[in-house]
Design an enzyme around this catalytic site. Structure first.
Site, PDB file in Angstrom:
ATOM      1  N   HIS A  26       0.613  -1.426   0.040  1.00  0.00           N
ATOM      2  CA  HIS A  26      -0.164  -0.388  -0.080  1.00  0.00           C
ATOM      3  C   HIS A  26       0.886   1.067  -0.023  1.00  0.00           C
ATOM      4  O   HIS A  26       2.102   1.195   0.290  1.00  0.00           O
ATOM      5  CB  HIS A  26      -1.097  -0.088   1.145  1.00  0.00           C
ATOM      6  CG  HIS A  26      -2.403  -0.749   0.906  1.00  0.00           C
ATOM      7  ND1 HIS A  26      -3.174  -0.977   2.006  1.00  0.00           N
ATOM      8  CD2 HIS A  26      -2.236  -1.554   0.155  1.00  0.00           C
ATOM      9  CE1 HIS A  26      -3.781  -1.913   1.549  1.00  0.00           C
ATOM     10  NE2 HIS A  26      -3.587  -2.488   0.550  1.00  0.00           N
ATOM     11  N   PRO A  72     -26.041   4.928 -29.493  1.00  0.00           N
ATOM     12  CA  PRO A  72     -27.338   5.724 -28.706  1.00  0.00           C
ATOM     13  C   PRO A  72     -28.229   5.304 -28.294  1.00  0.00           C
ATOM     14  O   PRO A  72     -28.564   5.181 -27.414  1.00  0.00           O
ATOM     15  CB  PRO A  72     -27.720   6.661 -30.487  1.00  0.00           C
ATOM     16  CG  PRO A  72     -27.505   6.121 -30.692  1.00  0.00           C
ATOM     17  CD  PRO A  72     -25.991   5.159 -30.977  1.00  0.00           C
ATOM     18  N   SER A 131     -30.726   4.037 -23.152  1.00  0.00           N
ATOM     19  CA  SER A 131     -31.360   3.167 -21.968  1.00  0.00           C
ATOM     20  C   SER A 131     -31.206   3.386 -20.971  1.00  0.00           C
ATOM     21  O   SER A 131     -31.451   3.613 -19.776  1.00  0.00           O
ATOM     22  CB  SER A 131     -31.871   1.668 -22.506  1.00  0.00           C
ATOM     23  OG  SER A 131     -31.826   1.847 -24.025  1.00  0.00           O
ATOM     24  N   GLU A 167     -20.163   1.797 -23.435  1.00  0.00           N
ATOM     25  CA  GLU A 167     -19.721   1.793 -25.178  1.00  0.00           C
ATOM     26  C   GLU A 167     -20.263   1.672 -26.456  1.00  0.00           C
ATOM     27  O   GLU A 167     -20.018   1.734 -27.748  1.00  0.00           O
ATOM     28  CB  GLU A 167     -18.130   1.509 -25.532  1.00  0.00           C
ATOM     29  CG  GLU A 167     -16.576   1.834 -24.303  1.00  0.00           C
ATOM     30  CD  GLU A 167     -15.772   1.272 -24.627  1.00  0.00           C
ATOM     31  OE1 GLU A 167     -15.597   0.622 -26.228  1.00  0.00           O
ATOM     32  OE2 GLU A 167     -14.624   1.195 -24.500  1.00  0.00           O
ATOM     33  N   ALA A 187     -17.758   8.761 -28.088  1.00  0.00           N
ATOM     34  CA  ALA A 187     -16.960  10.227 -29.130  1.00  0.00           C
ATOM     35  C   ALA A 187     -18.037  10.216 -30.372  1.00  0.00           C
ATOM     36  O   ALA A 187     -18.867   9.941 -31.020  1.00  0.00           O
ATOM     37  CB  ALA A 187     -15.971   8.745 -29.972  1.00  0.00           C
ATOM     38  N   ARG A 230     -10.850   1.710 -20.297  1.00  0.00           N
ATOM     39  CA  ARG A 230     -10.614   0.242 -20.216  1.00  0.00           C
ATOM     40  C   ARG A 230      -9.706  -0.217 -19.101  1.00  0.00           C
ATOM     41  O   ARG A 230     -10.240  -1.320 -18.908  1.00  0.00           O
ATOM     42  CB  ARG A 230     -10.423  -0.291 -21.867  1.00  0.00           C
ATOM     43  CG  ARG A 230     -11.603   0.171 -22.918  1.00  0.00           C
ATOM     44  CD  ARG A 230     -11.076  -0.780 -23.764  1.00  0.00           C
ATOM     45  NE  ARG A 230     -12.630  -0.607 -24.714  1.00  0.00           N
ATOM     46  CZ  ARG A 230     -12.135  -0.519 -26.314  1.00  0.00           C
ATOM     47  NH1 ARG A 230     -11.185  -1.551 -26.926  1.00  0.00           N
ATOM     48  NH2 ARG A 230     -13.197  -0.622 -26.832  1.00  0.00           N
ATOM     49  N   GLU A 262       1.144   3.734   1.786  1.00  0.00           N
ATOM     50  CA  GLU A 262       1.571   4.217   3.198  1.00  0.00           C
ATOM     51  C   GLU A 262       3.245   3.405   3.799  1.00  0.00           C
ATOM     52  O   GLU A 262       4.129   4.006   4.097  1.00  0.00           O
ATOM     53  CB  GLU A 262       0.756   3.916   4.480  1.00  0.00           C
ATOM     54  CG  GLU A 262      -0.724   5.182   4.466  1.00  0.00           C
ATOM     55  CD  GLU A 262      -1.715   3.987   3.604  1.00  0.00           C
ATOM     56  OE1 GLU A 262      -2.576   3.828   4.644  1.00  0.00           O
ATOM     57  OE2 GLU A 262      -1.227   3.000   3.034  1.00  0.00           O
ATOM     58  N   CYS A 316      -5.115   1.086   5.889  1.00  0.00           N
ATOM     59  CA  CYS A 316      -6.001   0.342   6.351  1.00  0.00           C
ATOM     60  C   CYS A 316      -6.065  -0.065   7.746  1.00  0.00           C
ATOM     61  O   CYS A 316      -4.652  -0.295   7.990  1.00  0.00           O
ATOM     62  CB  CYS A 316      -5.828  -1.049   5.373  1.00  0.00           C
ATOM     63  SG  CYS A 316      -4.531  -1.670   5.642  1.00  0.00           S
TER      64      CYS A 316
END
Length: 378
Positions: free
Chosen positions: A51, A301, A306, A298, A158, A187, A53, A79
């Site tokens: 981690h 339209p 939706s 991705e 795009a 991605r 830290e 943590c």
């Protein structure tokens, strides 16, 4: 700018460098300061690795600096549990730091203030909330999943200046190469990428991040009638990178031969019951059960529309090209939004110029709330 703010911004920049390498863990950065000077920095570099830290404390020792009495600036609550690595709180206490400045609390069940309480019990002063919203924006998918068990949804597309997402001529791309490189970085951050069947039929995409290294997201196709070609690139690579096809239960019965052929490629089929009100809610629930924190949509339209209509989007990223396609354009963005009601405002807006393209991103109202950013309520 105060010194505290300057040091926390360094920690945030360090954390941002780890995006795409640490997920599903959060990206975390740490800075150790003593007598007004930075003596060490660290970040969580890769999933399963040390981690931030611990890396910062290790770097102290390598550089011959003593962290005793120093202040640590860290972008997420340290943590206090045993996972792939030991508790960061133990290491901080052992190093005898005098103060820890935490940007935001980790809402996970094993944390949620426990790390802060342990540090304070050990006599270490802890301040919370410096650059809190910036830290939450950075790790919004992690924070939503930690608090709710629900998957963060990013819509990405795009488009041309006149609103087309595809083109009818022989040229393939709308955005420039630097925008596409940026999209591949997104991605790499996510656990799954989703498209509709029309995108598969038109573009035959792989949906994997490029360059081809590191972890790969689950690739999901919405295909109610199992129209996916058996020779498409998704199925050709299904044994190496997971493919999940969401269809109707009745389709699995009607097209059982095609279903068997698809399974034979290594892909997984998931049928939603005929009476399911929302196949999007069905797949999001399924992804949450699989532990997938972040879904990148991705699609074209219709699919994007939706997700917007059903208010499942948390974040939107749009690359706008200066090109005007006119008659060479196809799939206008407004096509999937006829049934949307009311306007939508993006929050935490970020606008960048990528060569000639404009990159616009921001959180929806839901995303703002789920990330716990000031002004949003769950």
């Amino acid at each position: 700018m105060t010194s505290d703010l300057k040091y926390m911004q360094i920690a945030l920049r360090l954390a941002a460098r780890s995006l795409g390498n640490v997920e599903p863990n959060p990206a975390v950065g740490a800075v150790i300061v003593k007598k007004g000077k930075v003596i060490s920095t660290g970040r969580h570099k890769k999933f399963g690795g040390l981690h931030a830290e611990i890396n910062a404390l290790e770097n102290c020792r390598k550089q011959g600096a003593n962290p005793r009495g120093a202040t640590m600036y860290v972008t997420l609550e340290p943590c206090c549990h045993y996972g792939k690595t030991g508790p960061c709180t133990d290491a901080i206490i052992k190093a005898k730091l005098s103060k820890v400045v935490v940007a935001t609390i980790d809402p996970s069940k094993h944390a949620n203030g426990k790390g802060v309480r342990l540090l304070r019990k050990a006599g270490i002063k802890v301040d919370i909330g410096l650059c809190q919203n910036d830290a939450k924006i950075l790790n919004a998918p992690f924070l939503k999943f930690a608090k709710t068990g629900k998957t963060w949804v990013t819509l990405k597309w795009a488009q041309s200046a006149d609103g087309f997402l595809a083109r009818t001529d022989k040229k393939r791309w709308i955005s420039n190469i630097k925008s596409r490189t940026d999209a591949h970085k997104i991605r790499r951050r996510v656990g799954a990428v989703l498209v509709g069947i029309n995108t598969v039929l038109k573009d035959d995409p792989l949906l994997t991040p490029m360059p081809n290294y590191g972890k790969k997201p689950v690739r999901i196709v919405l295909d109610n009638d199992l129209r996916i070609p058996l020779n498409c690139r998704l199925l050709a690579t299904a044994k190496n990178v997971p493919v999940l096809i969401l269809t109707q239960v009745k389709t699995l019965k009607l097209r059982s031969k095609k279903a068997k052929q698809i399974i034979g490629t290594g892909a997984e089929l998931l049928g939603f019951p005929d009476k399911t009100k929302s196949n999007l809610k069905f797949i999001l629930n399924h992804l949450a059960k699989l532990g997938i924190q972040h879904l990148l949509v991705e699609g074209g339209p219709i699919v994007i529309g939706s997700f917007l209509k059903e208010k499942f989007a948390d974040e939107i990223i749009v690359y706008v090209s200066p090109k005007i396609l006119d008659s060479a354009g196809a799939a206008r963005m407004t096509r999937g939004q006829e049934k949307l009601t009311g306007d939508m405002r993006l929050h935490c807006l970020n606008v960048q110029l990528i060569n000639s393209d404009l990159r616009v991103s921001g959180f929806t109202k839901n995303g703002l709330r789920y990330a716990g950013i000031s002004g949003g309520k769950l």
